[in-house]
Design an enzyme around this catalytic site. Sequence first.
Site, PDB file in Angstrom:
ATOM      1  CE  LYS A  23      -1.400   1.520   3.907  1.00 45.99           C
ATOM      2  NZ  LYS A  23      -0.800   2.883   3.926  1.00 45.99           N
TER       3      LYS A  23
ATOM      4  CG  ASP B 245      -3.156   1.273   6.987  1.00 41.89           C
ATOM      5  OD1 ASP B 245      -3.693   2.382   6.800  1.00 41.89           O
ATOM      6  OD2 ASP B 245      -1.939   1.135   7.197  1.00 41.89           O
TER       7      ASP B 245
END
Length: 294
Positions: free
Chosen positions: A18, A146
């Site tokens: 990410k 997240d």
Amino acid sequence: MWTADADGAARHRLAPAKVNLALHVTGRRPDGYHLLDMLVAFADIGDRVTWRPGGSACRLSVDDRLLRPEPVPVDTSNLAWRALALAGRLGAAPLAGDLTVEKSLPSGAGIGGGSSDAAAVLRLLLTETATDEAFLQAQAVRLGADLPVCLAGRPTRVQGIGERLTPVALAHALAVVLVWPGEGLSTPAVFRARAAEDRDAIPATAIDALAQDPLGAIADLRNDLEEAARALLPAVGHAADALRESAGCRLVRMSGSGSTVVGYFADGNAAAEAADRISAGAPHWWVRAGVLQA
């Protein structure tokens, strides 16, 4: 998307890195959580998660491709294990089998390795069930801020503490080089070291411009944690300098709370050449050329 072995005995899924294109800290809640406004995309680089159903219990193993000072845990502190437990609670039938995580992403790197692993586990085990997506997102955020965006797995604007997601359009994929300078950073430590200043949110004009010129859109944005990360770990700045000195590098930005620094390149060839040069000069760094998916 998951893939299966030819005999259908195992399923596999990439748990991609990410990457933060931008990270603005806009405030702080009374409970201490910081409010963020971020742009996130996902690389074609990541860990690999495999599920082999069978037996009478669930088991987790980690195949670590990196040398770490401490082994990756395989107990309840591992997000992949906690995601496996969550999938078991949400699934229509009891789970039994072997979960293997092949770790290729460094820890303490600001690229969501553990969260992406957990999201891959949930997708592997729940894609074929009738689990409502909004309900899954609400459950997943309890594992970590997240998790929702890693479950989305596409370019996204992330607001709040990570629970507010808005898909964004990138005009094209982005050639990148990820550099982790051999040491990780603690997210809480970076936030503590940051000057207590709340900044502006990402302007709507930048969001709109992503669909025409992604790098131009993020050039005037920032990562509000980078200064604190550099103060705690000067190697962050050294990695950024190595990228800026590379031919074809158009922009450099730290991802998340560090310590990975991302260089955005004119094309894949320039990115690959830069990665080779940086690796040769700093063999103890983790350096990978790849693509952020549009």
